[in-house]
Design a protein around this motif. Structure first.
Motif, PDB file in Angstrom:
ATOM      1  N   PHE A  11     -81.870 -30.472  54.922  1.00 23.37           N
ATOM      2  CA  PHE A  11     -80.811 -29.960  56.404  1.00 23.37           C
ATOM      3  C   PHE A  11     -81.821 -29.514  57.541  1.00 23.37           C
ATOM      4  CE2 PHE A  11     -78.723 -27.254  58.492  1.00 23.37           C
ATOM      5  CZ  PHE A  11     -77.341 -27.791  59.725  1.00 23.37           C
ATOM      6  N   VAL A  12     -83.053 -29.018  56.745  1.00 24.24           N
ATOM      7  CA  VAL A  12     -83.831 -28.361  57.700  1.00 24.24           C
ATOM      8  C   VAL A  12     -83.997 -29.558  58.361  1.00 24.24           C
ATOM      9  CG1 VAL A  12     -85.277 -26.954  58.557  1.00 24.24           C
ATOM     10  CG2 VAL A  12     -83.019 -25.592  56.995  1.00 24.24           C
ATOM     11  N   SER A  13     -85.277 -29.718  57.297  1.00 21.35           N
ATOM     12  CA  SER A  13     -85.672 -31.565  57.947  1.00 21.35           C
ATOM     13  C   SER A  13     -85.371 -32.069  59.158  1.00 21.35           C
ATOM     14  CB  SER A  13     -86.709 -31.122  56.899  1.00 21.35           C
ATOM     15  OG  SER A  13     -87.579 -32.387  57.310  1.00 21.35           O
ATOM     16  N   PRO A  14     -84.831 -32.757  57.974  1.00 21.68           N
ATOM     17  CA  PRO A  14     -84.479 -34.154  59.245  1.00 21.68           C
ATOM     18  C   PRO A  14     -83.343 -33.296  60.745  1.00 21.68           C
ATOM     19  CG  PRO A  14     -82.740 -34.372  57.148  1.00 21.68           C
ATOM     20  CD  PRO A  14     -83.829 -33.230  57.004  1.00 21.68           C
ATOM     21  N   THR A  15     -82.801 -31.906  60.742  1.00 27.21           N
ATOM     22  CA  THR A  15     -82.572 -31.276  61.505  1.00 27.21           C
ATOM     23  C   THR A  15     -83.394 -31.301  62.888  1.00 27.21           C
ATOM     24  OG1 THR A  15     -80.335 -30.846  60.341  1.00 27.21           O
ATOM     25  CG2 THR A  15     -81.074 -30.082  62.538  1.00 27.21           C
ATOM     26  N   LEU A  16     -84.661 -30.485  62.260  1.00 26.52           N
ATOM     27  CA  LEU A  16     -85.726 -29.901  62.820  1.00 26.52           C
ATOM     28  C   LEU A  16     -86.018 -31.228  63.459  1.00 26.52           C
ATOM     29  CD1 LEU A  16     -87.294 -27.864  64.086  1.00 26.52           C
ATOM     30  CD2 LEU A  16     -88.778 -28.649  61.717  1.00 26.52           C
ATOM     31  N   PHE A  17     -86.820 -32.291  63.248  1.00 25.50           N
ATOM     32  CA  PHE A  17     -87.329 -33.683  63.136  1.00 25.50           C
ATOM     33  C   PHE A  17     -86.687 -34.141  64.649  1.00 25.50           C
ATOM     34  CE2 PHE A  17     -90.423 -32.560  59.986  1.00 25.50           C
ATOM     35  CZ  PHE A  17     -91.115 -33.228  59.849  1.00 25.50           C
ATOM     36  N   GLY A  18     -85.336 -34.771  63.933  1.00 23.72           N
ATOM     37  CA  GLY A  18     -84.427 -35.350  65.464  1.00 23.72           C
ATOM     38  C   GLY A  18     -84.227 -34.560  66.123  1.00 23.72           C
TER      39      GLY A  18
END
Length: 451
Positions: free
Chosen positions: A392-399
């Motif tokens: 959850f954290v990774s794609p949300t942060l990257f987006g």
């Protein structure tokens, strides 16, 4: 007349029976488990290939895409422990196939998305539907295989995960080429057909999975007895400690350490998964199918490295040094991805993917041997569900970073740091039981689940 006592079973004969039974399990059951995992990974990650299509057709920008991709893991985390407990009750044949048919139905429904809200809802529901699948299979292996053979089985199963990344790109790319057929966008065809495949495989799996050793018609009576005794010996070797509630598992030092290490691994793995197609697209001049083919390259390298390493490390009593090494490789790869051209970035991501997949192959056998079999279902579910929040954290942060700064370099630096921290954490883990021998370290106090 008193009958003389029965002679002790011949250890060599018993070992041969166990090996025969394990071989039959690997040949008859593992292929369907691997196929299920391939489809599982394809359905949770195929959204990475339609980011631009969703933006163009239904107005989902980078931040919304990252949030939607990550919401899957919120639903996954909320329902994973209850799902794994229900699998203990209903058995793998019923519960794993139920999970697969459910996520296939949600994947199919994604072809009807009309905006960000429906995207969020369906990704969340997909996480709920898939909850419990992976740790359920890991627990299933502990009920069928002794410690000394689970590393081999885990390598075969986890190979399905990397294989999924290899085939997801070309398959999804080919389905996207169906754009306009019947008046439907290519991304709608992709979700519809991949969801239908999941439902079909789920139905077929019900005819192959066997929940208990005693129910396997393809094992002889002697093989059932020998295999069951071997599994029971491993269970007894790590039993007898005080009871502890499931909630206390979350804060138990070993479970917390395993969760932290896996969280860092998930950060890197899912960052690569969801943003690799976008990186390849930056090369320019490529069709959807060509992008899909190029995204398979890092995972092909990862599969080769994973199987090569597993042939060596499966026989070692301590996997921790090798887990630390591949986590460092992952950190180096994500850092280098911030430098150079898109082609150089693809090479760097390949290094990170090799480190990520090899780490997973080493991590799960270590986690299995660290936790008592009587809390394995709950313990693995806690580790997997909370650790997967990295997804959850990774794609949300990257987006968010891509939409606000136009670059994901800050996120890549964070991934490198997380992998290095996980490397340190590895050395605070118990050594584990290796091949199922006596080299396990001091027992973990969380032994029996209650409450």
């Amino acid at each position: 007349m008193v009958n003389p006592p029965a002679p002790d079973p011949d250890p060599a004969a018993s070992s041969e029976l166990v090996e025969r039974a394990v071989t039959k399990f690997l040949r008859r059951v593992m292929p369907i488990l691997v196929l299920m995992l391939v489809v599982n990974q394809m359905d949770r990650t195929n959204v990475g290939f339609v980011q631009d299509d969703l933006k163009a057709d239904i107005g989902i920008g980078s931040a919304a895409y990252g949030l939607g991709a990550g919401l899957f893991f919120i639903g996954y985390a909320l329902l994973e422990v209850p799902s794994n407990m229900l699998m203990e009750r209903f058995g793998a044949r019923v519960w794993l196939t139920r999970i697969m048919i459910s996520w296939g139905a949600v994947t199919l429904a994604m072809c009807f998305m009309s905006g960000a809200t429906s995207f969020y809802v369906l990704r969340f529901l997909l996480g709920i539907a898939e909850a419990g699948f992976f740790p359920g299979v890991m627990y299933y292996l502990t009920t069928w295989l002794p410690d000394s053979t689970r590393g081999r089985a885990s390598a075969l199963f986890l190979g399905g995960s990397a294989t999924a990344y290899i085939v997801t790109g070309p398959i999804s790319g080919a389905l996207l080429e169906m754009h306009g057929l019947g008046g439907f966008a290519g991304w709608r065809w992709m979700f519809a057909l991949e969801g239908a495949i999941s439902i079909t495989v789920g139905i077929v799996a019900a005819f192959f999975l066997v929940s208990r050793i005693q129910d396997a018609r393809w094992l002889t009576g002697e093989e059932k007895a020998a295999l069951g005794a071997a599994v029971d010996r491993d269970r007894e070797a790590r039993s007898g400690e005080p009871q502890v509630s499931r909630l206390r598992l979350v804060v138990h030092p070993q479970v917390a350490l395993l969760t932290g290490v896996f969280f860092a691994m998930a950060l890197t793995g899912y960052a690569i998964t969801f943003w690799l197609p976008s990186l390849v697209d930056d090369i320019g001049g490529l069709s959807s199918f060509q992008i899909g083919l190029l995204t398979a390259v890092p995972w092909i390298c990862a599969v080769i490295a994973m199987y090569t390493m597993s042939r060596y490390t499966d026989r070692l009593p301590d996997r921790r040094p090798y887990l630390a090494i591949v986590l460092v490789l992952s950190a180096i790869g994500t850092f280098l991805a911030t430098l150079g051209s898109p082609w150089f970035g693809l090479a760097a991501v390949t290094l990170a993917a090799v480190g990520s997949k090899c780490a997973a192959n080493l991590f799960w056998p270590l986690a299995q041997s660290t936790l008592d079999l009587r809390v394995t279902a709950a313990g693995l579910a806690v580790v997997n569900s909370l650790g997967n929040l990295g997804g959850f954290v990774s794609p949300t942060l990257f987006g968010y970073l891509e939409e606000t700064t136009g670059s994901t370099n800050g996120g890549l630096y964070a991934l490198s740091a997380a992998s290095l921290l996980a490397t340190v954490g590895v050395y605070f883990l118990r050594r584990g039981s290796g091949q199922g021998g006596a080299e396990a370290a001091a027992p973990v106090p969380a032994r029996t689940v209650s409450g």
